[in-house]
Design an enzyme around this catalytic site. Structure first.
Site, PDB file in Angstrom:
ATOM      1  N   LYS A   1       2.091  12.428  12.508  1.00  0.00           N
ATOM      2  CA  LYS A   1       3.155  12.224  11.510  1.00  0.00           C
ATOM      3  C   LYS A   1       4.432  12.950  11.908  1.00  0.00           C
ATOM      4  O   LYS A   1       5.529  12.477  11.625  1.00  0.00           O
ATOM      5  CB  LYS A   1       2.678  12.636  10.112  1.00  0.00           C
ATOM      6  CG  LYS A   1       1.613  11.680   9.572  1.00  0.00           C
ATOM      7  CD  LYS A   1       1.545  11.602   8.066  1.00  0.00           C
ATOM      8  CE  LYS A   1       0.578  10.490   7.668  1.00  0.00           C
ATOM      9  NZ  LYS A   1       0.342  10.383   6.241  1.00  0.00           N
TER      10      LYS A   1
ATOM     11  N   LYS B   1      -5.832   2.453  13.710  1.00  0.00           N
ATOM     12  CA  LYS B   1      -6.379   2.284  12.355  1.00  0.00           C
ATOM     13  C   LYS B   1      -5.424   1.470  11.479  1.00  0.00           C
ATOM     14  O   LYS B   1      -4.208   1.552  11.656  1.00  0.00           O
ATOM     15  CB  LYS B   1      -6.707   3.669  11.777  1.00  0.00           C
ATOM     16  CG  LYS B   1      -5.943   4.067  10.555  1.00  0.00           C
ATOM     17  CD  LYS B   1      -6.296   5.403   9.980  1.00  0.00           C
ATOM     18  CE  LYS B   1      -5.101   5.838   9.137  1.00  0.00           C
ATOM     19  NZ  LYS B   1      -5.363   6.457   7.890  1.00  0.00           N
TER      20      LYS B   1
ATOM     21  N   LYS C   1      -1.563   1.914   5.518  1.00  0.00           N
ATOM     22  CA  LYS C   1      -0.653   1.432   4.468  1.00  0.00           C
ATOM     23  C   LYS C   1       0.783   1.379   4.942  1.00  0.00           C
ATOM     24  O   LYS C   1       1.550   0.536   4.527  1.00  0.00           O
ATOM     25  CB  LYS C   1      -0.640   2.453   3.322  1.00  0.00           C
ATOM     26  CG  LYS C   1      -1.685   2.317   2.306  1.00  0.00           C
ATOM     27  CD  LYS C   1      -1.283   3.230   1.136  1.00  0.00           C
ATOM     28  CE  LYS C   1      -2.396   4.130   0.694  1.00  0.00           C
ATOM     29  NZ  LYS C   1      -2.287   5.517   1.084  1.00  0.00           N
TER      30      LYS C   1
HETATM   31  P1  ATP Z   1      -0.623   6.385   5.007  1.00  0.00           P
HETATM   32  O1  ATP Z   1      -0.488   5.162   5.888  1.00  0.00           O
HETATM   33  O2  ATP Z   1       0.399   6.474   3.912  1.00  0.00           O
HETATM   34  O3  ATP Z   1      -0.781   7.669   5.788  1.00  0.00           O
HETATM   35  P2  ATP Z   1      -3.389   5.708   4.652  1.00  0.00           P
HETATM   36  O4  ATP Z   1      -3.482   4.219   4.598  1.00  0.00           O
HETATM   37  O5  ATP Z   1      -3.832   6.380   5.896  1.00  0.00           O
HETATM   38  O6  ATP Z   1      -1.967   6.197   4.227  1.00  0.00           O
HETATM   39  P3  ATP Z   1      -4.519   7.587   2.742  1.00  0.00           P
HETATM   40  O7  ATP Z   1      -3.988   7.637   1.369  1.00  0.00           O
HETATM   41  O8  ATP Z   1      -4.081   8.646   3.688  1.00  0.00           O
HETATM   42  O9  ATP Z   1      -4.237   6.189   3.415  1.00  0.00           O
HETATM   43  O10 ATP Z   1      -6.107   7.524   2.716  1.00  0.00           O
HETATM   44  C1  ATP Z   1      -6.915   7.265   1.599  1.00  0.00           C
HETATM   45  C2  ATP Z   1      -8.352   7.110   2.033  1.00  0.00           C
HETATM   46  O11 ATP Z   1      -8.521   5.907   2.780  1.00  0.00           O
HETATM   47  C3  ATP Z   1      -8.859   8.239   2.951  1.00  0.00           C
HETATM   48  O12 ATP Z   1     -10.176   8.558   2.571  1.00  0.00           O
HETATM   49  C4  ATP Z   1      -8.837   7.637   4.311  1.00  0.00           C
HETATM   50  O13 ATP Z   1      -9.801   8.222   5.175  1.00  0.00           O
HETATM   51  C5  ATP Z   1      -9.195   6.195   4.002  1.00  0.00           C
HETATM   52  N1  ATP Z   1      -8.662   5.295   5.013  1.00  0.00           N
HETATM   53  C6  ATP Z   1      -7.351   5.128   5.334  1.00  0.00           C
HETATM   54  N2  ATP Z   1      -7.218   4.183   6.285  1.00  0.00           N
HETATM   55  C7  ATP Z   1      -8.474   3.751   6.590  1.00  0.00           C
HETATM   56  C8  ATP Z   1      -8.993   2.780   7.511  1.00  0.00           C
HETATM   57  N3  ATP Z   1      -8.196   2.075   8.276  1.00  0.00           N
HETATM   58  N4  ATP Z   1     -10.320   2.595   7.546  1.00  0.00           N
HETATM   59  C9  ATP Z   1     -11.152   3.299   6.747  1.00  0.00           C
HETATM   60  N5  ATP Z   1     -10.729   4.225   5.864  1.00  0.00           N
HETATM   61  C10 ATP Z   1      -9.400   4.454   5.770  1.00  0.00           C
END
Ligand code: ATP
Ligand code: LTN
Length: 332
Positions: free
Chosen positions: A114, A196, A199
């Site tokens: 980040k 991965k 969002k």
């Molecule tokens: P951002 O893109 O804003 O960093 P993010 O999509 O990574 O957000 P978070 O809010 O950080 O999402 O994560 C919420 C939950 O979803 C966490 O438990 C994280 O491990 C899970 N998670 C996020 N992305 C994935 C993915 N691609 N596959 C499985 N689990 C995920």
């Protein structure tokens, strides 16, 4: 006192949840409600470690709260609240920061990623993000933390911080375990299947958002990057297909072998459409429930207000005891 184990997890209100958030984390939260005492939070304080538009953040926080309910979190069964409504998290954050080492925070890969992505705003909050996450978890003496695999390193840090505090001040915090699903712990981007699904990906075709309509979901799957081979089998080097098989298995409950058999001799095009249909059908009730919840803001407010009261009651006790442990004078 109930003998049930305690679960804590959180999600950032940084946009509509992806299929990754859903399969890796949130849908498991709902399943765990019967067996455990569950506490789930919309972690808006974590979200501001990267720049957010205040108007959007407020909207996303309300939507995220409605989304976890749409995914099956029942605010009567679980404690569901917005992190900034429980100031105990910030209080414990400070105490735990004083048991966290600069060196261990410097090793966090999420921080490095980040910081590189937001190089114009490498703020102290981004660096100490995992301490606040430890405060979220330890403030409820959670036993288990259901998360996707990307959060494993943060969980390790929370465990180390708990152990260090316990060594300094005497046994106090429960040392939490990560609870990572066997299938779908890391759903990959549809456009770059070695990364991965996230969002905040700039390419909307890379992610399935759980509120996407059926046509959009099918279109995104049909455009998913795969390989030049033609066999639908799970094996090394076939990242795109492996990801689609994982997603299909996660939403249908079929094993990888069953999926391979079902699509033996079929082409990638047919398989992609089938995955899109299965995902869309699986998410249809979530879309409906979400729309219904968003049309009743008063009910939502009632739920998150009561949730925060319950969260404060539990974590308030833990913080008071932690204050005493470190040697702060009682204020009453
Ligand atoms: P951002 O893109 O804003 O960093 P993010 O999509 O990574 O957000 P978070 O809010 O950080 O999402 O994560 C919420 C939950 O979803 C966490 O438990 C994280 O491990 C899970 N998670 C996020 N992305 C994935 C993915 N691609 N596959 C499985 N689990 C995920
Ligand atoms: N860092 C997590 C979100 C999060 C969290 C938590 C998860 C904040 N506090 C406590 C589990 C327990 C993420 O998903 N990026």
């Amino acid at each position: 006192m109930s003998e049930k184990k305690i679960i804590f997890s959180g999600i950032q209100p940084t946009g509509t949840f992806t299929l990754g958030n859903y399969i890796g984390a949130v849908r498991n939260w709902a399943k765990l409600q019967e067996e455990y005492n569950c506490i789930y939070s919309i972690v808006d304080m974590h979200a501001i470690t990267v720049r957010q538009d205040p108007v959007k953040l407020r909207q996303h926080s309300l939507e995220a709260y409605a989304l976890i309910m749409a995914c099956g979190i029942d605010p009567e069964k679980s404690v569901a609240f917005i992190q900034s409504h429980a100031p105990t998290h910030a209080m414990l954050n400070w105490i735990l920061a004083c048991s966290t080492q600069f060196g261990e925070l410097s090793r966090m890969t999420q921080f490095k990623d980040k910081a590189a992505k937001h190089s114009d705003d490498v703020n102290a909050g981004l660096f100490t993000y995992p301490v606040l996450m430890a405060a979220d978890i330890l403030g409820y003496n959670a036993d288990l933390v259901p998360v996707g695999v990307d959060q494993k390193q943060h969980l390790e840090l929370a465990r180390n911080v708990a152990q260090r505090f316990n060594q300094k001040y005497g046994e106090f915090f429960t040392v939490p375990d990560a609870y990572i699903p066997e299938v779908g712990a890391k759903v990959m981007s549809l456009q770059e299947p070695t990364k991965k699904m996230s969002k905040s990906d700039a390419n909307p075709n890379a992610c399935i958002f759980i509120l996407d309509d059926k046509d959009t979901i099918i279109r995104k799957f049909r455009r998913a990057v795969t390989d030049s081979d033609s066999e639908i089998v799970f094996k090394e080097g076939k990242d795109g297909i492996n990801n689609l098989i994982t997603i299909y298995s996660a939403v249908t409950g079929k094993s990888f072998e069953e999926t391979e058999k079902e699509f033996a001799g079929k082409g990638y095009g047919d398989f992609k459409t089938a995955v899109g249909e299965a995902v869309s059908d699986h998410l249809a009730p979530v879309r409906e429930k979400f729309a219904q919840l968003m049309s009743d803001k008063a009910y939502l407010k009632d739920c998150y207000t009561k949730g925060a009261e319950k969260a404060m009651r539990i974590s308030g006790k833990v913080v008071s005891k932690a204050y005493r442990k470190v040697g702060f004078v009682d204020s009453h």
